[in-house]
Design a protein around this motif. Structure first.
Motif, PDB file in Angstrom:
ATOM      1  N   MET A  94     140.847  52.211  -8.057  1.00 26.45           N
ATOM      2  CA  MET A  94     141.487  53.313  -8.780  1.00 26.45           C
ATOM      3  C   MET A  94     140.642  54.579  -8.705  1.00 26.45           C
ATOM      4  O   MET A  94     141.135  55.677  -8.385  1.00 26.45           O
ATOM      5  N   VAL A  95     139.374  54.428  -8.973  1.00 22.25           N
ATOM      6  CA  VAL A  95     138.481  55.575  -9.057  1.00 22.25           C
ATOM      7  C   VAL A  95     138.172  56.148  -7.673  1.00 22.25           C
ATOM      8  O   VAL A  95     138.156  57.372  -7.488  1.00 22.25           O
ATOM      9  N   LEU A  96     137.929  55.289  -6.708  1.00 21.57           N
ATOM     10  CA  LEU A  96     137.597  55.781  -5.372  1.00 21.57           C
ATOM     11  C   LEU A  96     138.792  56.418  -4.681  1.00 21.57           C
ATOM     12  O   LEU A  96     138.629  57.345  -3.876  1.00 21.57           O
ATOM     13  N   HIS A 133     135.994  56.116   0.806  1.00 22.53           N
ATOM     14  CA  HIS A 133     135.299  54.839   0.637  1.00 22.53           C
ATOM     15  C   HIS A 133     136.263  53.658   0.767  1.00 22.53           C
ATOM     16  O   HIS A 133     136.035  52.603   0.167  1.00 22.53           O
ATOM     17  N   ARG A 134     137.308  53.807   1.558  1.00 23.96           N
ATOM     18  CA  ARG A 134     138.276  52.724   1.694  1.00 23.96           C
ATOM     19  C   ARG A 134     137.664  51.429   2.246  1.00 23.96           C
ATOM     20  O   ARG A 134     138.030  50.343   1.785  1.00 23.96           O
ATOM     21  N   VAL A 157     128.385  52.677  -3.853  1.00 24.76           N
ATOM     22  CA  VAL A 157     128.710  52.099  -2.537  1.00 24.76           C
ATOM     23  C   VAL A 157     127.429  51.659  -1.819  1.00 24.76           C
ATOM     24  O   VAL A 157     127.393  50.593  -1.189  1.00 24.76           O
ATOM     25  N   ASP A 158     126.369  52.452  -1.930  1.00 27.34           N
ATOM     26  CA  ASP A 158     125.104  52.097  -1.287  1.00 27.34           C
ATOM     27  C   ASP A 158     124.565  50.763  -1.803  1.00 27.34           C
ATOM     28  O   ASP A 158     123.895  50.026  -1.068  1.00 27.34           O
ATOM     29  N   ASP A 167     131.192  62.588  -6.261  1.00 30.52           N
ATOM     30  CA  ASP A 167     130.824  62.057  -4.946  1.00 30.52           C
ATOM     31  C   ASP A 167     129.442  61.405  -4.974  1.00 30.52           C
ATOM     32  O   ASP A 167     129.229  60.342  -4.383  1.00 30.52           O
ATOM     33  N   HIS A 168     128.518  62.061  -5.676  1.00 30.51           N
ATOM     34  CA  HIS A 168     127.140  61.578  -5.756  1.00 30.51           C
ATOM     35  C   HIS A 168     127.097  60.183  -6.384  1.00 30.51           C
ATOM     36  O   HIS A 168     126.466  59.257  -5.857  1.00 30.51           O
TER      37      HIS A 168
END
Length: 382
Positions: free
Chosen positions: A271-273, A284-285, A234-235, A227-228
């Motif tokens: 894939m990863v998210l 994180h869609r 994403v940031d 998650d980190h």
């Protein structure tokens, strides 16, 4: 809920784009396939000529064959045979495992172990033994290779006891999880002037591996680390949805933005998210949809990146520069001080170049990311 249905709830336009790409991918994989040997090319390159644009296969790559097998396994068997000249994805996975067994590439060993387990339902004893040897010492190892090793151990776990391999691989990966969630390219080594730098791939494959391992083990620490890292990526996502290329493991900042790789946008990040979300991690869609939209809206170039004609997605948008110039300058500059940037680099080395090649792993991950994975029973009943 499938990934496509889940994305549709966020952005229907992005869903339509994915459906279009998934429809093209089998043709592109067929172009990259070598039916005589059951291998896949290193790349398919677009070339101009007197009679028009054509594509040419170049080289072979065992890693890419294993990934292509993982992607093609999502298709009905008859569709697989149509792409693979009569073979199935399981056949390709077996052939890749054979090549990996006689090679020296740890990434190929890990991916082939994973593909053989997930696609063919077979446990690769000799390959797993080689993975165990890789973890036997303290030699430096690439973050991507270690991540694939962990994912392979998770995939093989239903077939044999790989708990010890999962635990050791996860522990080593977590040991190099930086305070800001960024992993360096090489864990425990690498050239001093760029030892702080990790690529996008060096982040997303650990997210995937730790998310999947957390489901197997129930270890919340793994999910927290995944998650980190995902949140950090994403940031930093670009205003146009770009997933940037190089990051600083010391402070989590972006070292170099370009190239932007198409596969990061349409396959690897989604894939990863989605793996992270399915493991119980953050949703994180919106970022996935934003990244997908870059393929159509890319602000850097006018030229289209999706080739309907050849069933390919052109590889990247990069800078007009001498080979790896911006990357080297950015790594050297930030080695002096985290966050230090050269002024004017976007003016001197503009990101206006499209790389007209496509590698089969990109299309393999595209299918693997978006289509439901078929069980062995489903494959047998096709």
């Amino acid at each position: 809920m499938t990934q496509l249905a889940s994305l549709d709830a966020v952005d229907r336009g992005a869903t339509a784009l994915v459906e279009r790409l998934v429809g093209l991918a089998p043709a592109g994989l067929a172009t990259a396939y070598l039916p005589e040997t059951g291998e896949f090319a290193q790349t398919v390159r677009g070339l101009p000529g007197a009679e028009g644009v054509r594509v040419r296969r170049e080289g072979t790559n065992t890693r890419y064959a294993a990934i292509a097998a993982l992607g093609l396994a999502t298709l009905p068997v008859e569709r697989q045979r149509a792409v693979l000249g009569g073979r199935t994805a399981a056949d390709v996975a077996r052939l890749a495992a054979g090549h990996a067994a006689h090679g020296t590439d740890p990434g190929a060993v890990a991916l082939s172990t994973w593909a053989l387990a997930e696609v063919a339902g077979e446990y690769a004893h000799s390959l797993v033994e080689r993975l165990e040897l890789l973890l036997g010492g303290h030699a430096p190892i690439a973050a991507v290779d270690l991540s694939w090793l962990l994912t392979a151990a998770v995939a093989a776990n239903p077939l044999a006891d790989t708990d010890h391999l999962v635990d050791r691989a996860a522990a080593r990966l977590l040991g190099h999880h930086g305070d800001h969630g960024i992993h360096p390219h090489v864990l425990g080594g690498g050239p001093r002037w760029r030892a702080h730098v990790g690529s996008f791939a060096d982040q997303v494959y650990p997210v995937q591996a730790l998310a999947r391992a957390s489901v197997l083990t129930g270890d919340a620490t793994m999910l927290e680390a995944a998650d980190h890292t995902a949140q950090r990526l994403v940031d930093h996502q670009g205003a146009g949805g770009q997933w940037w290329w190089h990051y600083d493991a010391r402070d989590g900042s972006v070292v170099e933005r370009y190239p932007v790789y198409s596969v990061h946008q349409h396959a690897m990040a989604p894939m990863v998210l989605f793996d992270l979300l399915e493991a119980g991690g953050a949703d994180h869609r919106p970022a996935v949809a934003h990244g997908l939209r870059w393929l159509d809206r890319h602000p850097e170039v006018v030229e289209e990146l999706v080739s309907e004609r050849f069933g390919l997605v052109w590889r990247k948008v990069g800078r007009r520069e001498p080979p790896k110039a911006a990357r080297g300058l950015a790594a050297a500059t930030t080695s002096l001080r985290p966050g230090l940037q050269l002024r004017g680099v976007d003016r001197w080395l503009p990101a206006t170049r499209v790389d007209h090649e496509c590698r089969p792993y990109e299309l393999g991950w595209l299918l693997h990311a978006w289509l439901p994975r078929r069980t062995q029973e489903e494959a047998c009943h096709d």
